[in-house]
Design a protein around this motif. Structure first.
Motif, PDB file in Angstrom:
ATOM      1  N   ALA A  98     -10.315   8.648 -29.595  1.00  0.00           N
ATOM      2  CA  ALA A  98     -10.164   7.189 -29.674  1.00  0.00           C
ATOM      3  C   ALA A  98     -11.188   6.600 -30.628  1.00  0.00           C
ATOM      4  O   ALA A  98     -12.319   7.072 -30.708  1.00  0.00           O
ATOM      5  N   LYS A  99     -10.767   5.574 -31.341  1.00  0.00           N
ATOM      6  CA  LYS A  99     -11.691   4.823 -32.214  1.00  0.00           C
ATOM      7  C   LYS A  99     -11.444   3.331 -32.013  1.00  0.00           C
ATOM      8  O   LYS A  99     -10.304   2.914 -31.795  1.00  0.00           O
ATOM      9  N   PRO A 100     -12.502   2.524 -32.094  1.00  0.00           N
ATOM     10  CA  PRO A 100     -12.304   1.076 -31.959  1.00  0.00           C
ATOM     11  C   PRO A 100     -11.805   0.432 -33.246  1.00  0.00           C
ATOM     12  O   PRO A 100     -12.266   0.788 -34.340  1.00  0.00           O
ATOM     13  N   TYR A 101     -10.876  -0.514 -33.111  1.00  0.00           N
ATOM     14  CA  TYR A 101     -10.402  -1.306 -34.253  1.00  0.00           C
ATOM     15  C   TYR A 101     -10.262  -2.767 -33.817  1.00  0.00           C
ATOM     16  O   TYR A 101      -9.682  -3.056 -32.761  1.00  0.00           O
ATOM     17  N   SER A 102     -10.802  -3.649 -34.652  1.00  0.00           N
ATOM     18  CA  SER A 102     -10.744  -5.080 -34.352  1.00  0.00           C
ATOM     19  C   SER A 102      -9.302  -5.569 -34.393  1.00  0.00           C
ATOM     20  O   SER A 102      -8.518  -5.138 -35.248  1.00  0.00           O
ATOM     21  N   ILE A 103      -8.996  -6.488 -33.519  1.00  0.00           N
ATOM     22  CA  ILE A 103      -7.664  -7.100 -33.505  1.00  0.00           C
ATOM     23  C   ILE A 103      -7.646  -8.170 -34.602  1.00  0.00           C
ATOM     24  O   ILE A 103      -8.456  -9.095 -34.580  1.00  0.00           O
ATOM     25  N   LEU A 147      -3.646  -4.529 -36.857  1.00  0.00           N
ATOM     26  CA  LEU A 147      -4.937  -3.935 -37.197  1.00  0.00           C
ATOM     27  C   LEU A 147      -4.994  -3.794 -38.703  1.00  0.00           C
ATOM     28  O   LEU A 147      -3.952  -3.671 -39.355  1.00  0.00           O
ATOM     29  N   CYS A 148      -6.200  -3.784 -39.271  1.00  0.00           N
ATOM     30  CA  CYS A 148      -6.292  -3.347 -40.667  1.00  0.00           C
ATOM     31  C   CYS A 148      -7.335  -2.239 -40.717  1.00  0.00           C
ATOM     32  O   CYS A 148      -8.458  -2.399 -40.241  1.00  0.00           O
ATOM     33  N   ILE A 149      -6.912  -1.109 -41.225  1.00  0.00           N
ATOM     34  CA  ILE A 149      -7.734   0.104 -41.135  1.00  0.00           C
ATOM     35  C   ILE A 149      -7.964   0.690 -42.521  1.00  0.00           C
ATOM     36  O   ILE A 149      -7.015   0.911 -43.283  1.00  0.00           O
ATOM     37  N   LYS A 150      -9.233   0.921 -42.790  1.00  0.00           N
ATOM     38  CA  LYS A 150      -9.590   1.539 -44.069  1.00  0.00           C
ATOM     39  C   LYS A 150      -9.615   3.057 -43.914  1.00  0.00           C
ATOM     40  O   LYS A 150     -10.198   3.580 -42.949  1.00  0.00           O
ATOM     41  N   ARG A 151      -8.985   3.748 -44.861  1.00  0.00           N
ATOM     42  CA  ARG A 151      -9.038   5.215 -44.843  1.00  0.00           C
ATOM     43  C   ARG A 151     -10.414   5.656 -45.329  1.00  0.00           C
ATOM     44  O   ARG A 151     -10.811   5.391 -46.465  1.00  0.00           O
ATOM     45  N   GLY A 182     -12.655  11.824 -45.306  1.00  0.00           N
ATOM     46  CA  GLY A 182     -13.056  12.824 -44.307  1.00  0.00           C
ATOM     47  C   GLY A 182     -13.026  12.299 -42.875  1.00  0.00           C
ATOM     48  O   GLY A 182     -13.350  13.026 -41.941  1.00  0.00           O
ATOM     49  N   GLY A 183     -12.619  11.066 -42.681  1.00  0.00           N
ATOM     50  CA  GLY A 183     -12.582  10.480 -41.327  1.00  0.00           C
ATOM     51  C   GLY A 183     -11.313  10.892 -40.606  1.00  0.00           C
ATOM     52  O   GLY A 183     -10.229  10.789 -41.185  1.00  0.00           O
ATOM     53  N   TYR A 184     -11.425  11.285 -39.360  1.00  0.00           N
ATOM     54  CA  TYR A 184     -10.256  11.834 -38.677  1.00  0.00           C
ATOM     55  C   TYR A 184      -9.214  10.764 -38.346  1.00  0.00           C
ATOM     56  O   TYR A 184      -8.060  10.846 -38.759  1.00  0.00           O
ATOM     57  N   VAL A 185      -9.620   9.741 -37.593  1.00  0.00           N
ATOM     58  CA  VAL A 185      -8.633   8.771 -37.097  1.00  0.00           C
ATOM     59  C   VAL A 185      -8.072   7.914 -38.232  1.00  0.00           C
ATOM     60  O   VAL A 185      -6.867   7.669 -38.305  1.00  0.00           O
ATOM     61  N   SER A 186      -8.950   7.473 -39.133  1.00  0.00           N
ATOM     62  CA  SER A 186      -8.460   6.596 -40.211  1.00  0.00           C
ATOM     63  C   SER A 186      -7.518   7.365 -41.148  1.00  0.00           C
ATOM     64  O   SER A 186      -6.532   6.807 -41.634  1.00  0.00           O
ATOM     65  N   THR A 187      -7.781   8.644 -41.378  1.00  0.00           N
ATOM     66  CA  THR A 187      -6.880   9.445 -42.211  1.00  0.00           C
ATOM     67  C   THR A 187      -5.567   9.696 -41.478  1.00  0.00           C
ATOM     68  O   THR A 187      -4.485   9.655 -42.065  1.00  0.00           O
TER      69      THR A 187
HETATM   70  C1  LIG Z   1     -16.116  -2.567 -32.640  1.00  0.00           C
HETATM   71  C2  LIG Z   1     -15.612  -1.837 -33.868  1.00  0.00           C
HETATM   72  C3  LIG Z   1     -14.495  -2.324 -34.531  1.00  0.00           C
HETATM   73  C4  LIG Z   1     -14.032  -1.672 -35.669  1.00  0.00           C
HETATM   74  N1  LIG Z   1     -12.960  -2.196 -36.319  1.00  0.00           N
HETATM   75  C5  LIG Z   1     -12.523  -1.610 -37.455  1.00  0.00           C
HETATM   76  C6  LIG Z   1     -11.422  -2.182 -38.193  1.00  0.00           C
HETATM   77  O1  LIG Z   1     -10.863  -3.222 -37.816  1.00  0.00           O
HETATM   78  N2  LIG Z   1     -11.007  -1.537 -39.311  1.00  0.00           N
HETATM   79  C7  LIG Z   1     -11.609  -0.376 -39.759  1.00  0.00           C
HETATM   80  O2  LIG Z   1     -11.193   0.154 -40.784  1.00  0.00           O
HETATM   81  N3  LIG Z   1     -12.647   0.173 -39.084  1.00  0.00           N
HETATM   82  C8  LIG Z   1     -13.094  -0.397 -37.940  1.00  0.00           C
HETATM   83  N4  LIG Z   1     -14.130   0.182 -37.241  1.00  0.00           N
HETATM   84  C9  LIG Z   1     -14.606   1.532 -37.645  1.00  0.00           C
HETATM   85  C10 LIG Z   1     -13.679   2.565 -36.966  1.00  0.00           C
HETATM   86  O3  LIG Z   1     -13.836   2.511 -35.561  1.00  0.00           O
HETATM   87  C11 LIG Z   1     -13.995   4.016 -37.387  1.00  0.00           C
HETATM   88  O4  LIG Z   1     -15.367   4.242 -37.302  1.00  0.00           O
HETATM   89  C12 LIG Z   1     -13.510   4.318 -38.786  1.00  0.00           C
HETATM   90  O5  LIG Z   1     -12.100   4.119 -38.905  1.00  0.00           O
HETATM   91  C13 LIG Z   1     -13.820   5.799 -39.127  1.00  0.00           C
HETATM   92  O6  LIG Z   1     -13.224   6.603 -38.146  1.00  0.00           O
HETATM   93  P1  LIG Z   1     -12.720   8.084 -38.508  1.00  0.00           P
HETATM   94  O7  LIG Z   1     -12.342   8.750 -37.226  1.00  0.00           O
HETATM   95  O8  LIG Z   1     -11.696   8.002 -39.567  1.00  0.00           O
HETATM   96  O9  LIG Z   1     -14.020   8.716 -39.147  1.00  0.00           O
HETATM   97  P2  LIG Z   1     -15.025   9.780 -38.490  1.00  0.00           P
HETATM   98  O10 LIG Z   1     -14.335  11.098 -38.478  1.00  0.00           O
HETATM   99  O11 LIG Z   1     -15.549   9.289 -37.185  1.00  0.00           O
HETATM  100  O12 LIG Z   1     -16.256   9.668 -39.468  1.00  0.00           O
HETATM  101  C14 LIG Z   1     -16.282   9.955 -40.833  1.00  0.00           C
HETATM  102  C15 LIG Z   1     -17.606   9.517 -41.457  1.00  0.00           C
HETATM  103  O13 LIG Z   1     -17.413   8.274 -42.174  1.00  0.00           O
HETATM  104  C16 LIG Z   1     -18.395   7.305 -41.821  1.00  0.00           C
HETATM  105  N5  LIG Z   1     -17.747   5.980 -41.801  1.00  0.00           N
HETATM  106  C17 LIG Z   1     -17.190   5.367 -40.745  1.00  0.00           C
HETATM  107  N6  LIG Z   1     -16.631   4.191 -41.114  1.00  0.00           N
HETATM  108  C18 LIG Z   1     -16.868   4.058 -42.445  1.00  0.00           C
HETATM  109  C19 LIG Z   1     -16.514   3.061 -43.408  1.00  0.00           C
HETATM  110  N7  LIG Z   1     -15.832   1.956 -43.076  1.00  0.00           N
HETATM  111  N8  LIG Z   1     -16.901   3.256 -44.698  1.00  0.00           N
HETATM  112  C20 LIG Z   1     -17.574   4.372 -45.053  1.00  0.00           C
HETATM  113  N9  LIG Z   1     -17.931   5.345 -44.186  1.00  0.00           N
HETATM  114  C21 LIG Z   1     -17.580   5.194 -42.895  1.00  0.00           C
HETATM  115  C22 LIG Z   1     -18.904   7.730 -40.460  1.00  0.00           C
HETATM  116  O14 LIG Z   1     -20.250   7.283 -40.291  1.00  0.00           O
HETATM  117  C23 LIG Z   1     -18.775   9.244 -40.523  1.00  0.00           C
HETATM  118  O15 LIG Z   1     -19.933   9.795 -41.114  1.00  0.00           O
HETATM  119  C24 LIG Z   1     -14.658  -0.473 -36.126  1.00  0.00           C
HETATM  120  C25 LIG Z   1     -15.773   0.005 -35.442  1.00  0.00           C
HETATM  121  C26 LIG Z   1     -16.262  -0.669 -34.347  1.00  0.00           C
HETATM  122  C27 LIG Z   1     -17.481  -0.140 -33.634  1.00  0.00           C
END
Ligand SMILES: Cc1cc2nc3c(=O)[nH]c(=O)nc-3n(C[C@H](O)[C@H](O)[C@H](O)COP(=O)(O)OP(=O)(O)OC[C@H]3O[C@@H](n4cnc5c(N)ncnc54)[C@H](O)[C@@H]3O)c2cc1C
Length: 269
Positions: free
Chosen positions: A61-66, A78-82, A85-90
């Motif tokens: 699970a990952k948090p995303y703002s509404i 939601l708007c999510i940035k890829r 290397g991030g798991y959930v965003s990818t």
């Molecule tokens: C309360 C809250 C609300 C959030 N809302 C949003 C939202 O609306 N939209 C959104 O896109 N994200 C949001 N995020 C960030 C989101 O939860 C994840 O952290 C993000 O999508 C990365 O997750 P992942 O599983 O893809 O990456 P992971 O596999 O967890 O991590 C990959 C690596 O990338 C780094 N990283 C994380 N986020 C970013 C970033 N934005 N830019 C560069 N490097 C980063 C991490 O530190 C980590 O080292 C929010 C976080 C919080 C705490």
């Protein structure tokens, strides 16, 4: 023998289906999630959800703002940035639409302090604008559904200050300072421009840190606040983004004379 304590999760769980995916920039997409059950989804603008996606035979699970307007109760945007290397965003970036997920929420205390009787200053970078898009659609209605924004309790004291919602005709001001790298990355730009056009008390200041032909504000978002907001009194500030921006904004706001209790943060860790 005493029964073991049952800890009920105070947050709701819902099944949602991805009904719409819209690319917003090269790395950010907007996702619309429709609730599968009959429940309505009531939230305070600024709150977030936890999105559960599968990982092997588990889920993560990952948090995303509404980002949705506050009176949208059957769908969540939601708007999510890829993130590289991030798991959930990818994982989300590869969705085609039609997939189902579990979400948990709404969660969080990053919402407007009530009664809303101060000027409001919003600072965001990147997808950190998502909670402000939700708040602003409630404060400065531009869509046909926006006017029925019910969940918020504005000050009802007729002798008190005008609710910011009526700011177009009233006294309270709101500023959105929104920083991105390139000018084609200004999320929800047309909506914020419409608000600024329609409501003289809404001020939209996009800032670009790597400008091309951009004629507007450049550099870091926090550096522009003192040019527009001169007196900290009677103002509440909401800041959302990654840690380096939060720290820089905190220092800049402190330097301007803002007190700790006037500043509210959401850190995208
Ligand atoms: C309360 C809250 C609300 C959030 N809302 C949003 C939202 O609306 N939209 C959104 O896109 N994200 C949001 N995020 C960030 C989101 O939860 C994840 O952290 C993000 O999508 C990365 O997750 P992942 O599983 O893809 O990456 P992971 O596999 O967890 O991590 C990959 C690596 O990338 C780094 N990283 C994380 N986020 C970013 C970033 N934005 N830019 C560069 N490097 C980063 C991490 O530190 C980590 O080292 C929010 C976080 C919080 C705490």
């Amino acid at each position: 023998m005493a029964e073991p304590a049952v800890h009920k999760d105070p947050f709701g769980h819902h099944r949602v289906t991805v009904t719409r995916i819209v690319p917003m920039t090269a790395t950010v997409k907007s996702y619309t999630l429709a609730l599968q059950d009959d429940a309505t989804f009531r939230f305070k603008p600024g709150q977030y959800i936890q999105l559960y996606v599968p990982k092997g035979d588990q889920s993560v699970a990952k948090p995303y703002s509404i980002a949705s307007p506050p009176d949208q109760e059957r769908e969540i945007e939601l708007c999510i940035k890829r993130v590289e290397g991030g798991y959930v965003s990818t994982y989300c970036d590869r969705l085609a639409g039609g997939e189902s997920f579990e979400i948990r929420g709404p969660i969080g205390k990053f919402f407007l302090r009530e009664p809303i009787d101060s000027d409001l200053v919003f600072l965001a970078t990147g997808t950190g604008v998502a909670p402000f898009r939700s708040m602003l659609r409630g404060l400065f209605p531009i869509g046909p559904g926006d006017t029925s924004w019910a969940p918020y309790q504005f000050s009802t004291d007729p002798a008190g200050p005008l609710p910011v919602r009526q700011a177009g005709a009233g006294r309270r001001h709101a500023w959105l300072f929104f920083g991105v790298r390139h000018e084609d990355e200004i999320l929800y730009e047309s909506e914020f421009l419409s608000m600024a056009e329609r409501y003289p008390t809404f001020h939209f200041i996009p800032t670009i840190s790597r400008p091309g032909r951009w004629q507007g504000a450049t550099g870091y978002v926090q550096d522009h606040v003192p040019k527009h907001v001169t007196d900290p009194s009677g103002k509440q500030v909401y800041v959302c983004g990654l840690m380096p921006m939060i720290e820089a904004a905190r220092a800049a706001l402190k330097g301007m004379g803002f007190q700790r209790e006037q500043i509210h943060y959401e850190i995208y860790t």
